[in-house]
Design a protein around this motif. Sequence first.
Motif, short mmCIF file in Angstrom:
data_model
loop_
_atom_site.label_atom_id
_atom_site.label_comp_id
_atom_site.label_asym_id
_atom_site.label_seq_id
_atom_site.Cartn_x
_atom_site.Cartn_y
_atom_site.Cartn_z
N HIS A 133 9.44 -10.56 21.28
CA HIS A 133 9.12 -11.99 21.32
C HIS A 133 9.44 -12.65 19.98
CE1 HIS A 133 6.90 -15.73 21.85
NE2 HIS A 133 6.24 -15.45 20.74
N ARG A 134 9.06 -12.00 18.92
CA ARG A 134 9.27 -12.55 17.57
C ARG A 134 10.76 -12.65 17.23
NH1 ARG A 134 5.84 -10.28 12.49
NH2 ARG A 134 7.19 -10.84 10.73
N ALA A 135 11.50 -11.55 17.48
CA ALA A 135 12.92 -11.54 17.18
C ALA A 135 13.67 -12.57 18.02
CB ALA A 135 13.50 -10.16 17.40
N ALA A 136 13.28 -12.71 19.29
CA ALA A 136 13.94 -13.68 20.16
C ALA A 136 13.63 -15.11 19.74
CB ALA A 136 13.51 -13.45 21.61
N ASP A 137 12.40 -15.35 19.34
CA ASP A 137 12.01 -16.68 18.88
C ASP A 137 12.79 -17.07 17.62
OD1 ASP A 137 10.53 -19.09 18.67
OD2 ASP A 137 9.11 -18.13 17.30
N LEU A 138 12.90 -16.14 16.68
CA LEU A 138 13.66 -16.41 15.47
C LEU A 138 15.14 -16.60 15.76
CD1 LEU A 138 11.93 -13.88 13.04
CD2 LEU A 138 11.81 -16.38 12.92
N LYS A 139 15.67 -15.83 16.73
CA LYS A 139 17.08 -15.98 17.08
C LYS A 139 17.37 -17.37 17.63
CE LYS A 139 20.86 -13.84 19.66
NZ LYS A 139 21.26 -12.76 20.60
N ARG A 140 16.44 -17.91 18.41
CA ARG A 140 16.61 -19.28 18.92
C ARG A 140 16.69 -20.30 17.79
NH1 ARG A 140 13.30 -17.22 23.19
NH2 ARG A 140 11.41 -17.72 22.02
N GLN A 141 16.08 -19.95 16.66
CA GLN A 141 16.12 -20.83 15.49
C GLN A 141 17.31 -20.51 14.58
OE1 GLN A 141 12.21 -21.01 13.46
NE2 GLN A 141 11.36 -19.96 15.26
N GLY A 142 18.13 -19.53 15.01
CA GLY A 142 19.28 -19.14 14.21
C GLY A 142 18.92 -18.24 13.04
N LEU A 143 17.77 -17.54 13.15
CA LEU A 143 17.27 -16.72 12.05
C LEU A 143 17.03 -15.28 12.51
CD1 LEU A 143 14.59 -19.21 10.69
CD2 LEU A 143 16.89 -18.84 9.76
N ARG A 144 16.92 -14.39 11.55
CA ARG A 144 16.49 -13.03 11.82
C ARG A 144 15.83 -12.46 10.58
NH1 ARG A 144 22.33 -9.84 12.11
NH2 ARG A 144 22.61 -9.54 9.85
N GLU A 145 15.06 -11.39 10.77
CA GLU A 145 14.35 -10.75 9.66
C GLU A 145 15.06 -9.45 9.27
OE1 GLU A 145 9.74 -12.10 10.13
OE2 GLU A 145 10.46 -10.58 11.55
N ARG A 146 15.04 -9.20 7.99
CA ARG A 146 15.63 -7.98 7.44
C ARG A 146 14.60 -7.30 6.54
NH1 ARG A 146 18.19 -7.53 2.63
NH2 ARG A 146 18.47 -9.82 2.53
N LEU A 147 14.52 -5.98 6.62
CA LEU A 147 13.59 -5.24 5.78
C LEU A 147 14.21 -4.93 4.42
CD1 LEU A 147 12.13 -2.67 8.35
CD2 LEU A 147 11.14 -4.85 7.62
N VAL A 148 13.45 -5.14 3.37
CA VAL A 148 13.88 -4.84 2.01
C VAL A 148 12.96 -3.77 1.44
CG1 VAL A 148 14.26 -5.76 -0.30
CG2 VAL A 148 14.68 -7.21 1.71
N HIS A 149 13.53 -2.63 1.10
CA HIS A 149 12.71 -1.52 0.61
C HIS A 149 12.15 -1.87 -0.77
CE1 HIS A 149 12.18 2.95 -0.48
NE2 HIS A 149 11.28 2.63 0.42
N ALA A 150 10.81 -1.82 -0.88
CA ALA A 150 10.18 -2.26 -2.12
C ALA A 150 9.44 -1.14 -2.85
CB ALA A 150 9.19 -3.39 -1.81
N GLN A 151 9.01 -0.09 -2.12
CA GLN A 151 8.21 0.95 -2.77
C GLN A 151 8.41 2.27 -2.04
OE1 GLN A 151 4.06 -0.09 -3.28
NE2 GLN A 151 3.43 2.04 -3.44
N ALA A 152 8.63 3.34 -2.77
CA ALA A 152 8.83 4.66 -2.18
C ALA A 152 7.49 5.30 -1.84
CB ALA A 152 9.60 5.55 -3.15
N ALA A 153 7.53 6.28 -0.95
CA ALA A 153 6.33 7.03 -0.59
C ALA A 153 6.05 8.09 -1.65
CB ALA A 153 6.51 7.68 0.77
N GLY A 154 4.84 8.64 -1.61
CA GLY A 154 4.42 9.56 -2.67
C GLY A 154 4.77 11.02 -2.45
N GLY A 155 5.13 11.41 -1.21
CA GLY A 155 5.55 12.78 -0.97
C GLY A 155 4.48 13.70 -0.42
N VAL A 156 3.43 13.14 0.21
CA VAL A 156 2.38 13.95 0.81
C VAL A 156 2.33 13.67 2.31
CG1 VAL A 156 1.02 14.00 -1.31
CG2 VAL A 156 0.61 12.19 0.36
N PRO A 157 1.69 14.53 3.11
CA PRO A 157 1.64 14.31 4.56
C PRO A 157 1.09 12.94 4.95
CG PRO A 157 0.90 16.53 4.05
CD PRO A 157 1.08 15.82 2.74
N TYR A 158 1.73 12.34 5.92
CA TYR A 158 1.31 11.05 6.49
C TYR A 158 1.26 9.93 5.44
CZ TYR A 158 -0.15 13.81 10.56
OH TYR A 158 -0.19 14.66 11.66
N ASP A 159 2.13 9.97 4.44
CA ASP A 159 2.14 8.91 3.43
C ASP A 159 3.17 7.86 3.80
OD1 ASP A 159 4.44 10.35 3.00
OD2 ASP A 159 4.26 10.38 0.82
#
Length: 409
Positions: A368-394
């Motif tokens: 719903h969100r992606a389709a709504d933004l597409k109607r507005q001529g927009l889309r979202e992109r993920l920008v990696h900001a922080q790495a994980a710590g290296g432990v289970p389920y992190d």
Amino acid sequence: MSTPLRRTPRPGEEGVPKPLYAVWELTLRCDQPCQHCGSRAGSARSSELSTEEVREVGRALARLGTQEVTLIGGEAYLRPDLIEIVTFLAGEGMLVTMQTGGRALTPKRADALKAAGLYAIGLSIDGPADVHDVLRGNVGSHAAALRALDASRAAGLPTSVNTQVNRLNHTRMRETAEELRDHHVGAWRAQLTVPMGNAADHPEWILEPWQILELMDTLAAIQLEAVEQPRAWEAGANLRRRFDVQAGNNIGYFGPHETVLRSRVGRDAVYWQGCIAGIYTISIESDGTVKACPSLPTAPYTGGNVRTLAIEEIWAHAEAIRFVRDRTTDELWGYCKGCYYADVCRAGCSFTAHTTLGRRGNNPFCYHRAADLKRQGLRERLVHAQAAGGVPYDFGRFEIAVEPWSSGS
């Protein structure tokens, strides 16, 4: 998280929360180095529950009203007492199922599990061999999974398949579906690879939010074609079998395919009605840690440990278990805060939102969100900001950038 064999009640259907469905990580020991594993499985935890401790917790689950238990790992079959555990839990009146990568699920193991009372089994198959083996970090893993699938079916175990969808395999859904149908799979569940554990170390594998549209369109088309044109499995035989494509809890929501991909073939239409973690589900890690859902990251969602608290006490009172029961729409933010479906959806899957953006309440993987933004001529992109710590389920953290829809592929 595997699909419950019995439809889990939705909020409002019953007055009192009850852990009808439990997912139990028996060990973190694993025989495959999966590159997208959320728990970073490999070696057993330093202090995993003993057979008798498993029995004690199993009795408690039965008292709480649990109807189905799915055993996971690591690889559950690497516990030498697995047959004993399956027999015990089945004897307590619960349906016992297992989710596995199947690397060493031999015909002998499948027969033994069936004889012990295992009700059904789910295999993890992440696309055709070239993709699956990369994701599993193990050449030959795909072939082994198909052998395990066939062995389970030959043992008389109902089989299903879970597929994690990411940038390596999202364009291979039709090919995957055909292969699964060739192996007589009746239920196929697609869910997103989420940046938790090992997958958090591969941000380049995570789907962009706008890619949900094509993915859901393709899955819905596969489902509708399977319903309209069922295939005969054996040449010349007048035998028809269903092929049920199911959208996992972290993929959706509220697009034109909502009921197609959340309803089971031949049953009443259903739609997403919010996260049920801690309402009808519970999870136990192999060291006794209790969470509301097996997919939730451990650090922020530990409700307690069965070695220090009764599981009944944890279920009733732990804030980290009760969070869905107690929360309101006040926690929503970003696009989800002003969404038409906010009161019902509550930002979709809690663990997906939290491990992607660092907290619950805003989920970009939404049709719903992606389709709504597409109607507005927009889309979202993920920008990696922080790495994980290296432990289970992190997990690490991404930020959302909004750009014109026409910004390349």
